[in-house]
Design an enzyme around this catalytic site. Structure first.
Site, short mmCIF file in Angstrom:
data_model
loop_
_atom_site.label_atom_id
_atom_site.label_comp_id
_atom_site.label_asym_id
_atom_site.label_seq_id
_atom_site.Cartn_x
_atom_site.Cartn_y
_atom_site.Cartn_z
N TYR A 83 -1.75 -0.57 7.81
CA TYR A 83 -2.12 -0.21 6.44
C TYR A 83 -2.43 -1.46 5.62
CZ TYR A 83 2.57 -1.63 5.01
OH TYR A 83 3.70 -2.37 4.77
N SER B 182 5.17 -7.09 7.13
CA SER B 182 4.13 -6.97 6.12
C SER B 182 3.65 -8.39 5.84
CB SER B 182 4.67 -6.33 4.85
OG SER B 182 3.65 -6.30 3.88
#
Ligand code: ADP
Ligand code: MG
Ligand code: MG
Length: 914
Positions: free
Chosen positions: A888, A801
């Site tokens: 995402y 991330s």
């Protein structure tokens, strides 16, 4: 480019000037880059056979050439313009400079993006002392001829010769006074001749030269002035606010004049095909009889609502409705238009997509789909994601609001609730806001120079001007609540006060207004969550909210078109619930340390930090464990089985301790009062530990994975809390997908160290609970070294991330907390266009992200990659993340709707990998 090259390129002359007229145009709607929005619209309307006065557009490229050539236009382009003038003269049946049949033109600015009121336009160019008499003879209307001439001198004098407007206004008012005229239209030919003489005197006095009489000279000067207006201070400020690049330049449109000021069968006006404040499907606009364009917006006369045009000039009205309905169908969007009626004949002067509030944007988009004018995909592309924020902004608490009587009412130009302290100038607005105050900018009428004040104000309130006045247009565009034309307000900007119905409001007094009803009240009024938020919070039945239905419809469509997932950054169960209700499916970042600030927890956390041995630390951690477990349980549950990424402890520990200075003051006070004992000793121990933990550069210090490595028992406790909560939910039959994320990793061995702890403790915990849970261990990529060695890191990491806040900080070497000191100057000097912490720097930080993605996927082709920095909620950054193929984005709960829409737009515009 050299002058020669500008005219000739590879032997073939390049085109710089584009004609429109007699039913055919060189350009079309798709040429906004070259012709500007106005020029492209005029070309398109001409091609569609609409009544548009003929003219030509000098392209935006010429604007850039003008600046490159040190404010000179190459002779070749001048010649091209001359050719187009000939063509225009033919189409118009009149000649520039002729004394008996003079061609008059407007010289209009127009960039790719409309910038209301920022640049300049000149009307009636071509008039001089002889031509004005010719115009009078031809029209047998001396009043009209001299009205046009005085307007021309004033506009030319102001825009080209840079003589302040009020110098002209002063002369105009003197003539009005001398003749006893109330309105501008009361002045007769004789009075207007007097105005012209005075104006020419002003020009002579201020410039030392007489007013230029040669129309070709006038045209060149006006054209160059429009190019110069591209770089005026307010235009630059406007572009800064709206992120419009400087290099795109403005076009110049030269167009045959039509006259709305030729008598009582003539008029000028502006309008919208729908209500730009609410989106309602109603014909909307204003006009003035016997006037020219700028009168409607300048507020010199109060315009009439457009439906009254039906009574006065029914034929032109009917045609206007037909044409504008056609334009809306053609452009498949709400249009904002300008028109002029000359002796009952209608002319269209502009059309473009109308600026609108966030409310109107959602209403119009969903209505257009319902009317089958556009598809859901078009609707998704029609709404600016940022504008959705307006729908989430609070309104007044209606019970509170109703208690206060309205002092006055104005036109509801832009919806929303505004409360703040009255200020009377844009500069004061900025000053006060910098002092942390909330202000309402109160002006007789705003002018483009007020833009900086409007930007920071809670709302804008004006006394004059209509629904299409500057304050109204800009207010709507900024999504600022605005009430305009509150005519009862007697505003004295110099005395910094307003009088209304015997009351005086002074600078600093609190006022409030409702931009939807137009009511203005004294005092401060508490606000209440927006309708959308009430539905999301569960306090309002969605069936009772029309606005929510549309909002939800648009976002449901968006979900169909987007590729990336949308997660939220949420640390606590209630935030997770809100994020889920806004449509987040998963949590991209749950910052565990925020749980440490919960009630009664800080002393335990401090105990953990103050412990100087492992045993004591473990004791404190044991106390924290049940609390963390309970929070994780709540967060997991709120996500209904979607993935939840939990980051292990990240900030430097001293953030949880009292400040060194405060402790020193406390100790000094205790010592001064002669007290000794436990209290003093405790403070002294605390101070010693605080000093021990002190770091010169905490953001680069003992934080992130470095804490987990030095105090493995913290990682152990956090893993246990996570897995225990997951086991408990699994037993209750609730699906849970924990993703444990280690922050600030730059070396694969850091991650290996922590992953071993996580796996060991998770295994033990699951065994003890007799439950098996699928969980992932991954890392944040936020240290450039982590991105550059992402292939190694991906051997351990099961997901990435991107922490783009720290990544930006570390890639630039800009401290996030100190960047404010120099960023503004960087932007002013054009060293940086945007704040890289708000919108990702695609070139530098973006390159690091790209490398991280490529290397990570080289090792692990199916590596799941997201982003959890602030950039996850920023539309242009989202565009970039789509582009590099992230799985995402994760945004703060309130920005989830923006992210859903932006991700859909990005997917529709971008092919992954390009
Ligand atoms: P802005 O971009 O500020 O709206 P415009 O170039 O559109 O500036 O022009 C200002 C005003 O002058 C508008 O009301 C417009 O309709 C009017 N106008 C411009 N050109 C002409 C023309 N050729 N004939 C009559 N009115 C015009
Ligand atoms: Mg215009
Ligand atoms: Mg970070």
């Amino acid at each position: 480019m050299t002058k020669k090259a500008a005219g000739k390129k590879a032997g073939k002359a390049k085109k710089y000037v584009y004609f429109f007229g007699s039913g055919k145009a060189d350009g079309n709607r798709n040429m906004k880059d070259l012709l500007g929005g106005k020029g492209a619209g005029l070309a398109e309307m001409t091609n569609a056979g609409l009544p548009v006065p003929p003219g030509f557009t000098i392209s935006t490229e010429v604007c850039n050439i003008y600046y490159q050539e040190k404010q000179e236009i190459p002779a070749a382009i001048d010649r091209e313009i001359d050719v187009q003038i000939k063509k225009l003269e033919k189409a118009a049946g009149a000649t520039l400079g002729s004394t008996d049949n003079p061609l008059l033109v407007s010289v209009r600015s127009g960039a790719k993006f409309s910038m209301p009121g920022m640049m300049d336009t000149i009307l009636n160019l071509g008039l001089n002392d002889a031509a004005v008499e010719g115009l009078k003879r031809r029209t047998t209307n001396g009043r009209f001829a001299f009205d046009s001439y005085r307007r021309f001198i004033q506009m030319f004098g102001n825009v080209v010769l840079e003589i302040p407007k009020d110098v002209f206004e002063h002369e105009f008012d003197a003539v009005k006074k001398a003749t006893g005229a109330r309105l501008d239209t009361d002045l007769d030919e004789k009075a207007l001749r007097d105005v012209v003489t005075r104006y020419k005197g002003v020009v002579q006095k201020k410039t030392g030269k007489s007013f230029p009489q040669d129309p070709r000279e006038q045209l060149k000067m006006a054209r160059d002035a429009v190019f110069r207006s591209w770089m005026n201070a307010r235009a630059i400020e406007y572009r800064r606010i709206y992120d419009i690049p400087d290099h795109i330049g403005t076009a110049v449109n030269v167009q045959m004049m039509v006259f709305g000021n030729s008598g009582d069968r003539s008029a000028t006006g502006v309008g919208f095909t729908r209500n730009p404040a609410t989106g309602a499907k109603e014909f909307y606009g204003e006009f003035l009889i016997n006037a020219q364009g700028e009168d409607v917006v300048s507020g010199v006369r109060t315009p009439q609502p457009i439906r009254e045009l039906e009574q006065v000039l029914p034929k032109a009205y009917k045609q206007l409705r037909e044409i504008t309905t056609r334009l809306e169908k053609h452009y498949k969007d709400m249009q904002d238009f300008e028109f002029t009626i000359q002796d009952e004949r209608l002319f269209m002067l502009q059309t473009r997509s109308g600026k609108r509030t966030g409310f109107a944007a959602v209403v119009v988009a969903t209505d257009l789909v319902a009317e089958k004018l556009i598809t859901p995909k078009d609707a998704v592309l029609l709404v600016d994601p940022e504008s959705l924020n307006q729908l989430l902004a609070p309104g007044f608490d209606q019970d509170e609001w109703k208690k206060i009587p309205a002092i006055t009412r104005g036109l509801p130009a832009s919806p929303g609730a505004a409360s703040g302290q009255a200020v009377f100038s844009a500069d004061h607005a900025v000053e006060w806001v910098n002092q942390g105050k909330q202000v309402i900018l109160v002006r007789r009428e705003t002018v483009p120079d007020d833009i900086h004040g409007m930007f920071v104000a809670q709302g804008i309130l004006t006394a004059t001007g209509g629904m299409t006045s500057h304050a109204a247009v800009v207010g709507r565009q900024m999504g600022k609540p605005s009430v305009v034309g509150a005519g009862e307000l007697e505003i004295s900007e110099s005395a910094k006060q307003v009088r209304v119905k015997g009351q005086t409001i002074k600078e600093g007094d609190f006022i409030s207004f409702d931009g939807l009803s137009g009511e203005v009240k004294l005092g401060r009024v508490a606000s209440k969550p927006s309708e959308i938020l009430q539905v999301v919070n569960g306090t309002l039945d969605p069936k009772k909210s029309e606005l929510y239905r549309r909002f939800n419809q648009l976002l449901t469509w968006s979900d169909k078109f987007r590729r990336m997932g949308i997660r939220a950054n949420a640390d606590l169960p209630d935030q997770a619930e809100l994020a889920y209700a806004f449509g987040a499916r998963g949590i991209g970042l749950c910052r565990t340390e925020h749980m440490f600030f919960g009630e009664g927890r800080i002393p335990i956390v401090q105990k953990m930090i103050l412990a100087d041995n492992e045993k004591d630390r473990r004791k404190a951690l044991d106390e924290l464990l049940p609390m963390q477990r309970q929070d994780f349980y709540g967060v997991f549950k709120a996500m209904h089985g979607e993935a939840v990424t939990i980051r292990t402890i990240d900030p430097p520990l001293h953030e949880f301790l009292p400040k060194r200075e405060d402790l020193m003051v406390d100790i000094a006070r205790l010592e001064a009062t002669g007290k000794s004992g436990r209290d003093l000793n405790e403070k002294k121990t605390l101070l010693a530990r605080v000093e021990q933990l002190h770091e010169f550069n905490p953001m680069l210090g003992h934080r992130g994975v470095r804490l987990g490595i030095t105090y493995p028992e913290i990682t152990e406790m956090q893993t246990r809390a996570i897995i225990e909560a997951a086991c408990q939910l699994a037993k209750e039959g609730v699906k849970v997908v924990p993703e444990i994320m280690i922050p600030l990793v730059g070396l694969v061995k850091e991650l290996r160290d922590q992953k071993a702890i996580v796996n060991r403790v998770a295994g033990e915990t699951m065994k003890a609970n007799g439950v098996k849970i699928k969980y992932l261990v991954g890392t944040m990529i936020e240290v450039p070294r982590g991105a550059m060695t992402a292939d190694q890191i991906a051997e351990e990491a099961e997901f990435f991330s991107f922490g783009t806040n720290d990544l930006t900080q570390l890639t630039f070497g800009f401290s996030r907390d100190d960047v404010g000191k120099f960023l503004r100057i960087y932007q002013e000097k054009k060293i940086l266009d945007r704040d890289p912490f708000a919108s990702i720097d695609t070139e530098g930080v973006g390159a690091v992200v790209r490398t991280g993605v490529q290397l990570g996927r080289k090792t692990r082709p199916d590596l799941k990659i997201g982003v959890c920095g602030e950039h996850g909620g920023d539309p242009s950054s989202i565009h970039f993340f789509e582009n590099v193929g992230l799985d995402y984005v994760s945004a703060s709960p309130y920005r989830v709707p923006v992210a859903r829409l932006a991700a859909a737009q990005a997917a529709l515009a971008v092919k992954v990998g390009d």
